[in-house]
Write a protein that holds these residues in place. Structure first.
Motif, PDB file in Angstrom:
ATOM      1  N   TRP A 224       0.826  -1.212   0.000  1.00 44.74           N
ATOM      2  CA  TRP A 224       0.000   0.000   0.000  1.00 44.74           C
ATOM      3  C   TRP A 224       0.861   1.264   0.000  1.00 44.74           C
ATOM      4  CZ3 TRP A 224      -5.268   0.483  -0.414  1.00 44.74           C
ATOM      5  CH2 TRP A 224      -5.812   1.746  -0.142  1.00 44.74           C
ATOM      6  N   ASN A 225       1.989   1.216   0.722  1.00 44.08           N
ATOM      7  CA  ASN A 225       2.861   2.385   0.828  1.00 44.08           C
ATOM      8  C   ASN A 225       3.974   2.407  -0.220  1.00 44.08           C
ATOM      9  OD1 ASN A 225       1.478   3.413   3.081  1.00 44.08           O
ATOM     10  ND2 ASN A 225       2.706   2.191   4.493  1.00 44.08           N
ATOM     11  N   ASP A 226       4.004   1.421  -1.083  1.00 48.70           N
ATOM     12  CA  ASP A 226       5.083   1.348  -2.070  1.00 48.70           C
ATOM     13  C   ASP A 226       4.935   2.476  -3.091  1.00 48.70           C
ATOM     14  OD1 ASP A 226       7.191   0.581  -3.641  1.00 48.70           O
ATOM     15  OD2 ASP A 226       6.083  -0.997  -4.674  1.00 48.70           O
ATOM     16  N   PHE A 227       5.930   3.326  -3.168  1.00 44.13           N
ATOM     17  CA  PHE A 227       5.919   4.434  -4.127  1.00 44.13           C
ATOM     18  C   PHE A 227       6.876   4.175  -5.281  1.00 44.13           C
ATOM     19  CE2 PHE A 227       7.707   8.473  -5.635  1.00 44.13           C
ATOM     20  CZ  PHE A 227       6.555   9.134  -6.035  1.00 44.13           C
ATOM     21  N   TYR A 228       8.042   3.639  -4.980  1.00 47.17           N
ATOM     22  CA  TYR A 228       9.097   3.532  -5.981  1.00 47.17           C
ATOM     23  C   TYR A 228       8.705   2.587  -7.112  1.00 47.17           C
ATOM     24  CZ  TYR A 228      13.776   2.875  -7.907  1.00 47.17           C
ATOM     25  OH  TYR A 228      14.853   2.810  -8.749  1.00 47.17           O
ATOM     26  N   SER A 229       8.322   1.365  -6.790  1.00 47.19           N
ATOM     27  CA  SER A 229       7.993   0.385  -7.828  1.00 47.19           C
ATOM     28  C   SER A 229       6.784   0.818  -8.647  1.00 47.19           C
ATOM     29  CB  SER A 229       7.740  -0.990  -7.198  1.00 47.19           C
ATOM     30  OG  SER A 229       8.889  -1.456  -6.536  1.00 47.19           O
ATOM     31  N   GLN A 230       5.778   1.352  -7.975  1.00 49.37           N
ATOM     32  CA  GLN A 230       4.584   1.785  -8.699  1.00 49.37           C
ATOM     33  C   GLN A 230       4.881   2.985  -9.583  1.00 49.37           C
ATOM     34  OE1 GLN A 230       1.621   2.314  -5.626  1.00 49.37           O
ATOM     35  NE2 GLN A 230       1.878   0.227  -4.864  1.00 49.37           N
ATOM     36  N   LEU A 231       5.794   3.844  -9.163  1.00 55.02           N
ATOM     37  CA  LEU A 231       6.187   4.971 -10.001  1.00 55.02           C
ATOM     38  C   LEU A 231       6.903   4.499 -11.260  1.00 55.02           C
ATOM     39  CD1 LEU A 231       6.529   8.074 -10.362  1.00 55.02           C
ATOM     40  CD2 LEU A 231       8.693   7.856  -9.104  1.00 55.02           C
ATOM     41  N   ILE A 232       7.677   3.416 -11.156  1.00 57.95           N
ATOM     42  CA  ILE A 232       8.428   2.907 -12.301  1.00 57.95           C
ATOM     43  C   ILE A 232       7.497   2.281 -13.342  1.00 57.95           C
ATOM     44  CG2 ILE A 232      10.131   1.178 -13.026  1.00 57.95           C
ATOM     45  CD1 ILE A 232      11.375   3.568 -11.670  1.00 57.95           C
ATOM     46  N   TYR A 233       6.532   1.494 -12.896  1.00 56.87           N
ATOM     47  CA  TYR A 233       5.744   0.686 -13.824  1.00 56.87           C
ATOM     48  C   TYR A 233       4.416   1.311 -14.227  1.00 56.87           C
ATOM     49  CZ  TYR A 233       9.021  -3.077 -12.752  1.00 56.87           C
ATOM     50  OH  TYR A 233      10.151  -3.825 -12.587  1.00 56.87           O
ATOM     51  N   LEU A 234       3.890   2.239 -13.445  1.00 56.75           N
ATOM     52  CA  LEU A 234       2.566   2.793 -13.721  1.00 56.75           C
ATOM     53  C   LEU A 234       2.711   4.250 -14.143  1.00 56.75           C
ATOM     54  CD1 LEU A 234       0.600   1.307 -10.678  1.00 56.75           C
ATOM     55  CD2 LEU A 234       0.834   0.351 -12.990  1.00 56.75           C
ATOM     56  N   ARG A 235       2.595   4.502 -15.440  1.00 56.55           N
ATOM     57  CA  ARG A 235       2.683   5.863 -15.960  1.00 56.55           C
ATOM     58  C   ARG A 235       1.323   6.410 -16.355  1.00 56.55           C
ATOM     59  NH1 ARG A 235       7.343   4.627 -20.315  1.00 56.55           N
ATOM     60  NH2 ARG A 235       5.860   2.940 -20.648  1.00 56.55           N
ATOM     61  N   ASP A 236       0.380   5.529 -16.656  1.00 56.81           N
ATOM     62  CA  ASP A 236      -0.961   5.950 -17.028  1.00 56.81           C
ATOM     63  C   ASP A 236      -1.702   6.439 -15.784  1.00 56.81           C
ATOM     64  OD1 ASP A 236      -3.428   6.386 -18.099  1.00 56.81           O
ATOM     65  OD2 ASP A 236      -3.680   4.380 -18.953  1.00 56.81           O
ATOM     66  N   VAL A 237      -2.308   7.611 -15.880  1.00 58.26           N
ATOM     67  CA  VAL A 237      -3.028   8.173 -14.732  1.00 58.26           C
ATOM     68  C   VAL A 237      -4.180   7.274 -14.312  1.00 58.26           C
ATOM     69  CG1 VAL A 237      -4.305  10.188 -13.902  1.00 58.26           C
ATOM     70  CG2 VAL A 237      -2.360  10.502 -15.430  1.00 58.26           C
ATOM     71  N   ASP A 238      -4.768   6.570 -15.254  1.00 59.60           N
ATOM     72  CA  ASP A 238      -5.893   5.695 -14.928  1.00 59.60           C
ATOM     73  C   ASP A 238      -5.469   4.514 -14.063  1.00 59.60           C
ATOM     74  OD1 ASP A 238      -7.497   7.341 -16.419  1.00 59.60           O
ATOM     75  OD2 ASP A 238      -7.363   6.122 -18.245  1.00 59.60           O
TER      76      ASP A 238
END
Length: 293
Positions: A224-238
């Motif tokens: 839930w608190n993961d920012f780094y990995s989600q920032l790398i793989y998720l670029r679409d705002v949706d």
């Protein structure tokens, strides 16, 4: 003949003395003071979410001079999607990660703790060595792999690795727990006709509820608190999640709607507290009822 008088029964000495009571009072007072120091940032953020923007950093007090409940409505609708969208995206990733860790890590732990196969000790040592491996070392090859698979801008890079027992900490946690269970349970299951899968599903897993609950709680919080990995793989705002949505409140010019940001931060903490409290109850119950009766 005179009878000797029967001595009066001795009364039990009082266990609580003024010195002991004072010591306990001071001890609890110190604990309360330490708890207030640790919880102060959370209380400040809750207070800031209810203050006008110009008062958040000007007034260090916890009680707002005027209550600004509109920060929550503004924060909920300030981004390209309602904040509910980002919560659901996080929930999808968290649910997949918890399911993946519970299944894969428990299977790997059962194999290391109970089965005999070649190079088991060396493989277990290599698995433990991956705990010390920083994510920054593996993120580039992982990104190249997932990009070649066409999984960038999807949830798969954040869920599929959990299905492969990549979180060595949880494997180690369950291995230690399973090793503490009597091996006679496996022998009894084998006598009853259970194979490895039957023993794993019917004997080991029901007794591993404390370890499973711990794995689920920590997986929820970390994912839930993961920012780094989600920032790398998720670029679409949706597809963006709660940590990325909170970052959207800060634009490149440095202008930030602090009231809305703190309000949505409080909202983002709700699922963590709820899941932890629910999981803690099952964890304590599992520890209290585990064992042979």
């Amino acid at each position: 003949m005179t009878e000797t008088p029967t001595p009066a029964p001795r009364t039990r000495a009082k266990q609580g003395t003024p010195a002991v009571g004072l010591k306990r009072f001071v001890f609890h007072l110190v604990l309360i003071a330490a708890a207030m120091v640790m919880i102060y940032p959370l209380l400040w953020m809750l207070s800031a979410s209810l203050k006008p923007i110009d008062e958040i950093f000007a007034d260090p007090g916890l009680i707002p001079s005027s209550w600004e409940w509109g920060n929550y409505a503004d924060g909920w609708n300030a981004l390209p999607h309602p904040f509910e969208k980002y919560i659901w995206n996080s929930m999808i990733i968290v649910a997949g990660s918890i399911l993946g860790n519970l299944v894969s890590c428990s299977m790997a732990a059962y194999a290391f703790a109970r089965l005999r196969f070649p190079l088991r000790g060396m493989l277990f040592a290599i698995m433990l060595g991956t705990i010390m491996l920083p994510i920054h070392v593996v993120i580039i090859p992982q990104y190249i792999l997932f990009n070649n698979l066409g999984w960038v801008d999807t949830f798969w890079p954040l869920i599929v690795p959990k299905l492969l027992a990549t979180d060595a900490f949880f494997v180690f946690l369950m291995v230690q727990f399973i090793r503490g269970l009597p091996k006679e349970l496996d022998e009894a299951a084998a006598i009853d006709g259970c194979g490895y899968w039957g023993t794993y599903l019917r004997v080991i897993m029901p007794l591993c509820m404390p370890a499973l609950a711990t794995t689920a709680i920590f997986t929820f919080i970390w994912t839930w608190n993961d920012f780094y990995s989600q920032l790398i793989y998720l670029r679409d705002v949706d597809l963006q999640t709660v940590p990325l949505a909170l970052r959207l409140f800060m634009d490149s010019t440095g202008t930030t709607n602090w009231g809305a940001l703190f309000a949505m931060s409080i909202v983002a903490l709700g699922p963590i507290f709820g899941f932890f409290l629910a999981g803690q109850r099952y964890l304590v119950r599992g520890i209290a009822t585990t064992g042979i009766k």
